[in-house]
Scaffold this active site. Structure first.
Site, short mmCIF file in Angstrom:
data_model
loop_
_atom_site.label_atom_id
_atom_site.label_comp_id
_atom_site.label_asym_id
_atom_site.label_seq_id
_atom_site.Cartn_x
_atom_site.Cartn_y
_atom_site.Cartn_z
N HIS A 164 0.82 -1.21 0.00
CA HIS A 164 0.00 0.00 0.00
C HIS A 164 0.86 1.26 0.00
O HIS A 164 0.38 2.33 -0.40
CB HIS A 164 -0.91 -0.02 1.24
N ASP A 380 -9.34 -4.70 -18.11
CA ASP A 380 -9.49 -5.58 -19.27
C ASP A 380 -8.13 -5.81 -19.93
O ASP A 380 -7.52 -4.89 -20.44
CB ASP A 380 -10.48 -4.93 -20.26
#
Length: 432
Positions: A164, A380
């Site tokens: 993170h 995608d």
């Protein structure tokens, strides 16, 4: 152990040997500055993305994703480096260009067998991400590891293990979506903005606010004893109708005139969790959540900033106050915490860390993380958008996660982990 493990899928994954994927071109070397907002939040986040196309199988998945990774690392070159400690004792990236760790894996299962991944299942889903064996701390882990697991149905799962401190949710989302665009031969919609020094501490530091997010609270309710029980994980779905009912309930006593979905849901689960953990009335409690500072900083953070631009804000009260008052009491506390976050507050938080090096304390605390506005579901790589995506596990026992869900992403899934006896109470309180 995740709840439901008795009838859970016995997923067997065969992992290949890890390899390094360096940037496709020579990249800048040297030390890369991480801001104090990055320092504060150096936890490992594990996520999975499940793909299954009706028109093509998974034969090329590894090659396509691996090649695109080497290309995207040219733009995001710090991710190809390694974390180290600076001369000031802070995390910094050594831009070595070594690359991300990549693993190819396969399983005899079908993706459909994974079932409902909205409930964190660290045991099963953990097999779909690669973690460095024997790593004792984050310095021994690369900023990003990727695993592509091919399923026998022709689908595949991309599992990511990221630190993170390299990016917040929006930064991570832009990275993964840019990686996908690269795999499809497209140019980057949002090139990364790399200069994190725009969020460096002021000289001299100026602490202008009390920063209760760092307060250490005494566990007078002895909840640590409860956590010796088996941990159960559940997800609770709030559709627009349920969310509307909650808002009506919050406003019925006239204390507040309006509230957002986030505010009312945060207040509702904070209250319920206090009851479920059987906290005593004089127990000090704290709510923490991240506010996105991108538009709140002055000047606003540039588009494509891929570091952490989130600041923790907080509410403090006693368990008695939150449980004995109406829901509107907790909602108002959340609203005040949101309102508090402006440029001065955020820069004060950056300076506070500079002076104290304090980490937020999580005793008697609930930390709410919101992924409901992040578009991980649009990623995608050429196989269409994921049929499923989400976290492998909750990062800490004090964390509750909000995820958007359903066709129009109008539902909010609340992911919770609690000791078994507390979960039973919490489940009852979720019935509205």
């Amino acid at each position: 152990m995740a709840d439901g493990s008795d009838d859970a899928l016995k997923l067997t994954v065969k992992q290949g040997e890890p390899t390094l994927v360096p940037p496709a071109e020579e990249t800048k070397k040297g030390l890369y500055f991480l801001s104090n907002l990055d320092q504060n939040i150096a936890v490992i986040v594990r996520t999975i993305y499940c793909f299954k196309s009706a028109v093509k199988g998974n034969e090329d998945a590894v090659e396509v994703i691996k090649n695109a990774l080497s290309k995207i690392l040219v733009h995001y070159y710090p991710i190809a480096g390694r974390l180290t400690i600076s001369s000031k004792g802070k995390l910094i990236v050594d831009c070595t260009g070594e690359g991300a760790v990549f693993v190819e894996a396969e399983t005899d299962c079908e993706i459909a067998e994974l079932g409902d991944i909205t409930k964190p299942d660290p045991v099963t889903l953990g097999k779909l991400v690669y973690e460095i064996p024997g790593a004792q701390n984050i310095l021994q882990m690369p900023p990003v590891t990727a695993q592509v697991t091919k399923f026998k149905c022709g689908g595949f799962v991309l599992g990511l293990c990221t630190n993170h401190c390299m990016f917040d949710g929006i930064g991570a989302m832009e990275f993964v979506n840019s990686w996908g665009a690269t795999a499809r031969g497209l140019a980057l919609a949002v090139p990364p903005f790399l200069d994190r020094s725009i969020l460096k501490a002021r000289i001299p530091p100026k602490i202008e606010f009390p920063h209760h997010e760092f307060d250490d609270i005494e566990d007078v309710s002895n909840t640590s004893k409860l956590y010796e029980e088996e941990m159960l994980y559940r997800s609770f779905c709030f559709d627009p109708e349920k969310l509307g009912q909650l808002k009506e309930k919050a406003m019925e006593d006239g204390v507040i005139a309006k509230c957002t979905t986030f505010q009312v849901l945060s207040a509702f689960v904070w209250r319920a969790r206090c009851q479920a953990l059987r906290m005593v009335p004089d127990q000090q409690i704290k709510l923490l959540f991240a506010a996105d500072g991108r538009s709140r900083f002055e000047p606003p953070i540039p588009e494509g900033y891929f570091g952490n631009a989130i600041v923790l804000t907080n509410s403090l009260c006693t368990a008695g106050e939150i449980m004995e008052n109406q829901l509107s009491f907790a909602v108002r506390l959340v609203q005040e915490a949101v309102k508090m976050v402006d440029d001065s507050y955020m820069r004060s938080a950056i300076d506070y860390f500079e002076v104290t090096r304090a980490r937020p304390s999580l005793t008697a605390t609930l930390l709410i993380t919101t992924w409901s506005r992040l578009s991980f579901h649009t990623t995608d790589f050429g196989w269409g958008v994921p049929i499923l995506s989400g976290p492998v596990a909750l990062p800490e026992k004090e964390v509750i996660l909000f995820l958007s869900h359903g066709n129009e992403r109008k539902n909010i899934n609340v992911l919770v982990g609690l000791p078994a006896s507390s979960m039973k109470i919490f489940e009852e309180l979720m019935q509205i």
